[in-house]
Design a protein around this motif. Structure first.
Motif, PDB file in Angstrom:
ATOM      1  N   GLY A  13      -5.296   8.712  -8.824  1.00  0.00           N
ATOM      2  CA  GLY A  13      -4.248   7.721  -9.060  1.00  0.00           C
ATOM      3  C   GLY A  13      -4.654   6.307  -8.710  1.00  0.00           C
ATOM      4  N   LEU A  14      -5.242   6.134  -7.535  1.00  0.00           N
ATOM      5  CA  LEU A  14      -5.562   4.787  -7.058  1.00  0.00           C
ATOM      6  C   LEU A  14      -6.843   4.234  -7.674  1.00  0.00           C
ATOM      7  CD1 LEU A  14      -4.645   5.281  -3.293  1.00  0.00           C
ATOM      8  CD2 LEU A  14      -3.245   4.263  -5.090  1.00  0.00           C
ATOM      9  N   HIS A  15      -7.843   5.092  -7.843  1.00  0.00           N
ATOM     10  CA  HIS A  15      -9.118   4.614  -8.385  1.00  0.00           C
ATOM     11  C   HIS A  15      -9.211   4.845  -9.891  1.00  0.00           C
ATOM     12  CE1 HIS A  15     -10.776   3.640  -4.475  1.00  0.00           C
ATOM     13  NE2 HIS A  15     -10.308   4.795  -4.030  1.00  0.00           N
ATOM     14  N   GLY A  16      -8.889   6.065 -10.318  1.00  0.00           N
ATOM     15  CA  GLY A  16      -9.000   6.393 -11.732  1.00  0.00           C
ATOM     16  C   GLY A  16      -7.983   5.666 -12.598  1.00  0.00           C
ATOM     17  N   LEU A  17      -6.724   5.708 -12.181  1.00  0.00           N
ATOM     18  CA  LEU A  17      -5.658   5.053 -12.953  1.00  0.00           C
ATOM     19  C   LEU A  17      -5.410   3.615 -12.512  1.00  0.00           C
ATOM     20  CD1 LEU A  17      -3.095   8.007 -13.075  1.00  0.00           C
ATOM     21  CD2 LEU A  17      -4.649   7.264 -14.894  1.00  0.00           C
ATOM     22  N   ARG A  18      -6.029   3.222 -11.409  1.00  0.00           N
ATOM     23  CA  ARG A  18      -5.882   1.864 -10.852  1.00  0.00           C
ATOM     24  C   ARG A  18      -4.426   1.512 -10.521  1.00  0.00           C
ATOM     25  NH1 ARG A  18     -10.798  -0.594 -11.074  1.00  0.00           N
ATOM     26  NH2 ARG A  18     -12.225   0.136 -12.662  1.00  0.00           N
ATOM     27  N   LEU A  19      -3.721   2.505  -9.969  1.00  0.00           N
ATOM     28  CA  LEU A  19      -2.352   2.274  -9.521  1.00  0.00           C
ATOM     29  C   LEU A  19      -2.379   1.626  -8.147  1.00  0.00           C
ATOM     30  CD1 LEU A  19      -0.846   5.773 -10.395  1.00  0.00           C
ATOM     31  CD2 LEU A  19      -0.577   3.670 -11.708  1.00  0.00           C
ATOM     32  N   THR A  20      -1.369   0.848  -7.837  1.00  0.00           N
ATOM     33  CA  THR A  20      -1.209   0.352  -6.474  1.00  0.00           C
ATOM     34  C   THR A  20      -0.628   1.497  -5.645  1.00  0.00           C
ATOM     35  OG1 THR A  20       1.056  -0.415  -6.795  1.00  0.00           O
ATOM     36  CG2 THR A  20      -0.723  -1.983  -7.328  1.00  0.00           C
ATOM     37  N   PRO A  21      -0.767   1.443  -4.316  1.00  0.00           N
ATOM     38  CA  PRO A  21      -0.168   2.497  -3.504  1.00  0.00           C
ATOM     39  C   PRO A  21       1.334   2.661  -3.769  1.00  0.00           C
ATOM     40  CG  PRO A  21      -1.703   1.261  -2.183  1.00  0.00           C
ATOM     41  CD  PRO A  21      -1.584   0.536  -3.492  1.00  0.00           C
ATOM     42  N   ASP A  22       2.058   1.561  -3.921  1.00  0.00           N
ATOM     43  CA  ASP A  22       3.494   1.651  -4.206  1.00  0.00           C
ATOM     44  C   ASP A  22       3.755   2.370  -5.525  1.00  0.00           C
ATOM     45  OD1 ASP A  22       4.180   0.368  -1.852  1.00  0.00           O
ATOM     46  OD2 ASP A  22       4.420  -1.601  -2.807  1.00  0.00           O
ATOM     47  N   GLN A  23       2.955   2.064  -6.542  1.00  0.00           N
ATOM     48  CA  GLN A  23       3.122   2.733  -7.838  1.00  0.00           C
ATOM     49  C   GLN A  23       2.812   4.226  -7.714  1.00  0.00           C
ATOM     50  OE1 GLN A  23       0.312   0.274  -9.946  1.00  0.00           O
ATOM     51  NE2 GLN A  23       1.943  -0.785 -11.084  1.00  0.00           N
ATOM     52  N   PHE A  24       1.733   4.547  -6.993  1.00  0.00           N
ATOM     53  CA  PHE A  24       1.342   5.949  -6.826  1.00  0.00           C
ATOM     54  C   PHE A  24       2.442   6.754  -6.150  1.00  0.00           C
ATOM     55  CE2 PHE A  24      -0.418   9.351  -4.205  1.00  0.00           C
ATOM     56  CZ  PHE A  24      -1.102  10.097  -5.149  1.00  0.00           C
ATOM     57  N   TRP A  25       2.949   6.269  -5.030  1.00  0.00           N
ATOM     58  CA  TRP A  25       3.935   7.016  -4.268  1.00  0.00           C
ATOM     59  C   TRP A  25       5.308   7.042  -4.933  1.00  0.00           C
ATOM     60  CZ3 TRP A  25       2.048  10.449  -1.307  1.00  0.00           C
ATOM     61  CH2 TRP A  25       0.852  10.235  -0.644  1.00  0.00           C
ATOM     62  N   ALA A  26       5.543   6.155  -5.891  1.00  0.00           N
ATOM     63  CA  ALA A  26       6.818   6.153  -6.614  1.00  0.00           C
ATOM     64  C   ALA A  26       6.837   7.179  -7.750  1.00  0.00           C
ATOM     65  CB  ALA A  26       7.104   4.766  -7.171  1.00  0.00           C
TER      66      ALA A  26
END
Length: 67
Positions: A13-26
């Motif tokens: 999520g964070l590296h592959g999709l380049r999501l921010t932590p907030d986006q990932f946990w949401a």
């Protein structure tokens, strides 16, 4: 009990999709699966489809076969 691979999910999520932590946990688990391309593309097989396959490909009694 088998747990979730949080390290792998976070890396995807964070590296592959380049999501921010907030986006990932949401995200819900289903949303993350869809984004990673892991969502099931076809519905699970139902009883009707199983019956069709059993008719098309009946079990064979191997003890009564010649050869």
């Amino acid at each position: 009990m088998i747990g979730l691979d949080w390290r792998g999910l976070m890396q995807a999520g964070l590296h592959g999709l380049r999501l921010t932590p907030d986006q990932f946990w949401a995200l819900t688990p289903t949303e993350l699966q869809i984004m990673l391309g892991l969502a099931q593309t076809s519905p699970p097989m139902g009883r009707d489809r199983l019956a069709e396959l059993q008719t098309a490909f009946p079990d064979v009694d191997k003890e009564n076969l010649d050869g």
